[in-house]
Design a protein around this motif. Structure first.
Motif, PDB file in Angstrom:
ATOM      1  N   GLY A   4      23.663  65.014  -8.433  1.00  0.00           N
ATOM      2  CA  GLY A   4      22.491  64.834  -7.657  1.00  0.00           C
ATOM      3  C   GLY A   4      22.272  63.537  -6.645  1.00  0.00           C
ATOM      4  O   GLY A   4      22.115  63.489  -5.281  1.00  0.00           O
ATOM      5  N   THR A   5      22.041  62.464  -7.462  1.00  0.00           N
ATOM      6  CA  THR A   5      22.036  61.414  -7.567  1.00  0.00           C
ATOM      7  C   THR A   5      23.166  60.371  -6.122  1.00  0.00           C
ATOM      8  O   THR A   5      22.826  60.106  -4.959  1.00  0.00           O
ATOM      9  N   ALA A   6      24.049  60.415  -6.588  1.00  0.00           N
ATOM     10  CA  ALA A   6      25.823  60.547  -6.310  1.00  0.00           C
ATOM     11  C   ALA A   6      25.249  61.233  -4.508  1.00  0.00           C
ATOM     12  O   ALA A   6      25.653  60.494  -3.629  1.00  0.00           O
ATOM     13  N   ARG A   7      25.532  62.455  -4.386  1.00  0.00           N
ATOM     14  CA  ARG A   7      25.284  63.181  -3.031  1.00  0.00           C
ATOM     15  C   ARG A   7      23.967  62.214  -2.055  1.00  0.00           C
ATOM     16  O   ARG A   7      25.011  62.048  -1.646  1.00  0.00           O
ATOM     17  N   THR A   8      23.161  62.673  -2.466  1.00  0.00           N
ATOM     18  CA  THR A   8      21.778  61.567  -1.867  1.00  0.00           C
ATOM     19  C   THR A   8      22.684  60.126  -0.896  1.00  0.00           C
ATOM     20  O   THR A   8      22.421  59.732  -0.528  1.00  0.00           O
ATOM     21  N   LEU A   9      23.064  59.463  -1.753  1.00  0.00           N
ATOM     22  CA  LEU A   9      23.392  57.864  -1.717  1.00  0.00           C
ATOM     23  C   LEU A   9      24.295  58.180  -0.846  1.00  0.00           C
ATOM     24  O   LEU A   9      24.636  57.690   0.534  1.00  0.00           O
ATOM     25  N   GLY A  10      25.462  59.089  -1.219  1.00  0.00           N
ATOM     26  CA  GLY A  10      26.784  59.640  -0.406  1.00  0.00           C
ATOM     27  C   GLY A  10      26.286  60.184   0.753  1.00  0.00           C
ATOM     28  O   GLY A  10      26.592  59.298   2.354  1.00  0.00           O
ATOM     29  N   ALA A  11      25.469  60.939   1.404  1.00  0.00           N
ATOM     30  CA  ALA A  11      24.687  61.797   2.886  1.00  0.00           C
ATOM     31  C   ALA A  11      24.380  60.140   3.367  1.00  0.00           C
ATOM     32  O   ALA A  11      23.985  59.958   4.644  1.00  0.00           O
ATOM     33  N   ALA A  12      23.053  58.859   2.758  1.00  0.00           N
ATOM     34  CA  ALA A  12      22.491  58.517   2.966  1.00  0.00           C
ATOM     35  C   ALA A  12      24.218  57.120   3.675  1.00  0.00           C
ATOM     36  O   ALA A  12      22.867  56.786   5.142  1.00  0.00           O
ATOM     37  N   SER A  13      24.486  56.762   2.834  1.00  0.00           N
ATOM     38  CA  SER A  13      25.797  55.625   3.817  1.00  0.00           C
ATOM     39  C   SER A  13      26.385  56.486   4.610  1.00  0.00           C
ATOM     40  O   SER A  13      26.151  55.693   5.559  1.00  0.00           O
ATOM     41  N   LEU A  14      26.680  57.765   5.109  1.00  0.00           N
ATOM     42  CA  LEU A  14      27.488  57.811   5.351  1.00  0.00           C
ATOM     43  C   LEU A  14      26.874  58.129   6.806  1.00  0.00           C
ATOM     44  O   LEU A  14      26.925  57.684   8.201  1.00  0.00           O
ATOM     45  N   ALA A  15      25.359  58.245   7.029  1.00  0.00           N
ATOM     46  CA  ALA A  15      24.291  58.322   8.284  1.00  0.00           C
ATOM     47  C   ALA A  15      24.382  57.069   8.541  1.00  0.00           C
ATOM     48  O   ALA A  15      24.381  56.534   9.289  1.00  0.00           O
ATOM     49  N   VAL A  16      24.413  55.478   7.453  1.00  0.00           N
ATOM     50  CA  VAL A  16      24.410  54.141   7.915  1.00  0.00           C
ATOM     51  C   VAL A  16      25.590  53.893   8.639  1.00  0.00           C
ATOM     52  O   VAL A  16      25.410  53.722   9.707  1.00  0.00           O
ATOM     53  N   THR A  17      27.025  54.604   8.442  1.00  0.00           N
ATOM     54  CA  THR A  17      28.109  54.494   8.819  1.00  0.00           C
ATOM     55  C   THR A  17      27.510  55.170  10.537  1.00  0.00           C
ATOM     56  O   THR A  17      28.569  54.120  11.145  1.00  0.00           O
ATOM     57  N   ALA A  18      27.975  56.107  10.517  1.00  0.00           N
ATOM     58  CA  ALA A  18      27.782  56.461  11.501  1.00  0.00           C
ATOM     59  C   ALA A  18      26.854  55.525  12.804  1.00  0.00           C
ATOM     60  O   ALA A  18      27.008  55.788  13.836  1.00  0.00           O
ATOM     61  N   ALA A  19      25.220  55.167  12.640  1.00  0.00           N
ATOM     62  CA  ALA A  19      24.606  53.909  13.007  1.00  0.00           C
ATOM     63  C   ALA A  19      25.349  52.897  13.246  1.00  0.00           C
ATOM     64  O   ALA A  19      25.349  52.610  14.207  1.00  0.00           O
ATOM     65  N   ALA A  20      26.579  52.638  11.959  1.00  0.00           N
ATOM     66  CA  ALA A  20      27.182  51.352  12.549  1.00  0.00           C
ATOM     67  C   ALA A  20      27.952  51.704  13.680  1.00  0.00           C
ATOM     68  O   ALA A  20      28.492  50.478  14.571  1.00  0.00           O
ATOM     69  N   GLY A  21      28.525  52.892  13.580  1.00  0.00           N
ATOM     70  CA  GLY A  21      29.738  53.689  14.432  1.00  0.00           C
ATOM     71  C   GLY A  21      29.216  53.514  15.859  1.00  0.00           C
ATOM     72  O   GLY A  21      29.636  53.234  17.203  1.00  0.00           O
ATOM     73  N   TYR A  22      28.147  53.673  16.270  1.00  0.00           N
ATOM     74  CA  TYR A  22      27.441  53.533  17.094  1.00  0.00           C
ATOM     75  C   TYR A  22      27.379  52.369  18.375  1.00  0.00           C
ATOM     76  O   TYR A  22      27.790  52.405  19.564  1.00  0.00           O
ATOM     77  N   LEU A  23      26.900  51.160  17.572  1.00  0.00           N
ATOM     78  CA  LEU A  23      26.905  50.106  18.085  1.00  0.00           C
ATOM     79  C   LEU A  23      28.726  49.481  18.069  1.00  0.00           C
ATOM     80  O   LEU A  23      28.680  48.495  19.147  1.00  0.00           O
ATOM     81  N   GLY A  24      28.998  49.645  17.081  1.00  0.00           N
ATOM     82  CA  GLY A  24      30.713  49.662  17.441  1.00  0.00           C
ATOM     83  C   GLY A  24      30.964  50.471  18.516  1.00  0.00           C
ATOM     84  O   GLY A  24      32.363  50.061  19.903  1.00  0.00           O
ATOM     85  N   GLY A  25      30.616  51.173  18.725  1.00  0.00           N
ATOM     86  CA  GLY A  25      31.260  51.967  20.711  1.00  0.00           C
ATOM     87  C   GLY A  25      30.386  51.285  21.500  1.00  0.00           C
ATOM     88  O   GLY A  25      30.613  51.077  22.149  1.00  0.00           O
ATOM     89  N   HIS A  26      29.190  50.762  21.008  1.00  0.00           N
ATOM     90  CA  HIS A  26      28.440  50.073  22.583  1.00  0.00           C
ATOM     91  C   HIS A  26      29.224  49.011  22.940  1.00  0.00           C
ATOM     92  O   HIS A  26      29.282  48.655  23.579  1.00  0.00           O
ATOM     93  N   LEU A  27      29.682  48.129  21.503  1.00  0.00           N
ATOM     94  CA  LEU A  27      30.411  46.924  22.006  1.00  0.00           C
ATOM     95  C   LEU A  27      31.662  46.816  22.967  1.00  0.00           C
ATOM     96  O   LEU A  27      31.997  46.368  23.673  1.00  0.00           O
ATOM     97  N   VAL A  28      32.667  48.013  22.456  1.00  0.00           N
ATOM     98  CA  VAL A  28      33.647  48.974  23.287  1.00  0.00           C
ATOM     99  C   VAL A  28      33.205  48.739  24.763  1.00  0.00           C
ATOM    100  O   VAL A  28      34.266  48.741  25.521  1.00  0.00           O
ATOM    101  N   PHE A  29      32.637  50.140  24.572  1.00  0.00           N
ATOM    102  CA  PHE A  29      32.740  50.786  25.916  1.00  0.00           C
ATOM    103  C   PHE A  29      31.744  50.846  27.090  1.00  0.00           C
ATOM    104  O   PHE A  29      31.678  50.843  28.051  1.00  0.00           O
ATOM    105  N   THR A  30      30.463  49.902  26.386  1.00  0.00           N
ATOM    106  CA  THR A  30      29.295  49.159  27.603  1.00  0.00           C
ATOM    107  C   THR A  30      29.485  48.167  27.753  1.00  0.00           C
ATOM    108  O   THR A  30      29.999  47.401  28.514  1.00  0.00           O
ATOM    109  N   LYS A  31      30.001  46.928  26.580  1.00  0.00           N
ATOM    110  CA  LYS A  31      30.224  45.690  26.728  1.00  0.00           C
ATOM    111  C   LYS A  31      32.178  45.220  26.842  1.00  0.00           C
ATOM    112  O   LYS A  31      32.127  43.961  27.604  1.00  0.00           O
ATOM    113  N   GLY A  32      32.599  46.061  26.459  1.00  0.00           N
ATOM    114  CA  GLY A  32      33.651  45.757  26.728  1.00  0.00           C
ATOM    115  C   GLY A  32      34.486  44.723  25.942  1.00  0.00           C
ATOM    116  O   GLY A  32      35.449  44.145  26.073  1.00  0.00           O
ATOM    117  N   VAL A  33      34.442  44.821  24.281  1.00  0.00           N
ATOM    118  CA  VAL A  33      35.002  43.625  23.632  1.00  0.00           C
ATOM    119  C   VAL A  33      36.203  44.340  23.097  1.00  0.00           C
ATOM    120  O   VAL A  33      36.282  45.485  23.106  1.00  0.00           O
TER     121      VAL A  33
END
Length: 335
Positions: free
Chosen positions: A179-208
């Protein structure tokens, strides 16, 4: 005033229900432009700027000392892959950790003893893939511009948090606390999604890491760039033709013309040294052959466009890669 006159101070007549107010377009724009506000807020963070400057001071000299190292170029992807390697590798941990979430949602059996379950195997594989992704991302970060580095650093910090949460999830899973593992895994994926959004901002908005010369085609006709007498031998010379920045170089009577904007990060090639008919970008050290624009050393992954040249009436003339179509001999289009 009369009812229904259309003025702002009109009041509804007795027994008549007031029409609902229309929301302000500025409020709508504020909700739509939240991502711009987020990027501006991140760029104003003092501690992020300080940390970025410190890391640049540590990693920048290291990279400059070892920029000829083949391993560093391979971590970029460079000429062998044709584009940066980091975005492709980042899909692996995201996909694997998403698989963990799906398996956890479908599996209702008791946790296994003395062995790791299928979800745990995907979690471990994602952690290994994340390690390679971190190396390539950090390598790309060292050759990005100062403003982009701050958002890129926050992107990396979020991914580090996600990696830590996923490691904790795997540890608790192996200890039998699913149960704890599932909660931590879901939190990890949510943070990963937020990081991925910033990565998309760098590529598609900033042209990095996007090629800076992908759409360079002008001029469409032969255009005067420089008088022949003003072009010295064996010295890179910057000129402009119909808004396009071009580097001219003459060696033993032969003319070379190459796009002056480095395809990697926009450095001016005319400010870099030329040796053996190869120009080195002064910004991050990418090297391009003057004859055909091919990459002879990264971090650039795309070749430089070369332009045809000729000398007419004492002028050096250049033309882009897509000449203008010929007009019919009569000057009219055929029906």
């Amino acid at each position: 005033m009369r009812t229904g006159s259309g003025q702002a101070d009109d009041r509804p007549a007795a027994g008549q229900q007031a029409e609902p107010a229309i929301s302000s377009p500025f409020a709508t724009i504020r909700w739509v432009a939240w991502h711009s506000d987020l990027a501006a807020w991140l760029e104003r963070l003092g501690w992020l700027r300080t940390l970025s400057d410190w890391l640049t001071g540590v990693l920048g000299p290291f990279r400059e000392r070892h920029q000829d190292n083949l391993v560093l170029e391979l971590l970029h992807g460079g000429r062998w892959v044709g584009h940066p390697l980091h975005p492709a590798l980042s899909d692996l941990p995201i996909g694997l950790w998403t698989g963990v979430l799906v398996l956890d949602a479908l599996d209702s059996s008791p946790p296994p003893r003395r062995r790791i379950d299928a979800a745990g195997m995907l979690s471990a594989a994602g952690i290994l893939a994340a390690g390679a992704t971190v190396l390539t991302g950090l390598n790309d970060w060292t050759v990005s511009n100062e403003q982009d580095r701050r958002i890129g650093l926050f992107h990396g910090l979020l991914n580090t948090v996600a990696l830590g949460l996923q490691g904790a999830s795997l540890g608790t899973r192996m200890a039998g606390h699913r149960g704890t593992a599932r909660t931590l895994g879901a939190a990890s994926l949510a943070v990963t999604a937020a990081a991925g959004y910033l990565g998309g901002h760098l590529v598609f908005t900033k042209g990095v890491m996007v090629s800076r010369v992908a759409w360079a085609t002008e001029p469409r006709r032969w255009t005067r760039a420089l008088q022949e007498a003003d072009l010295p031998d064996d010295s890179p010379t910057a000129v402009e033709a119909e808004g396009r920045q071009i580097m001219l170089y003459r060696h033993r009577g032969r003319l070379y013309a190459i796009d002056n904007i480095c395809s990697h990060a926009g450095g001016l090639l005319s400010r870099g040294p030329v040796a053996d008919l190869t120009v080195t970008c002064p910004l991050h050290g990418s090297r391009f052959a003057l004859a055909d624009g091919r990459v002879s050393r990264g971090p650039a992954s795309q070749p430089q466009p070369v332009l045809p040249t000729r000398i007419r009436n004492g002028w050096v003339e250049v033309r882009g890669s897509k000449p203008a179509p010929r007009r019919p001999a009569t000057g009219r289009t055929q029906p």
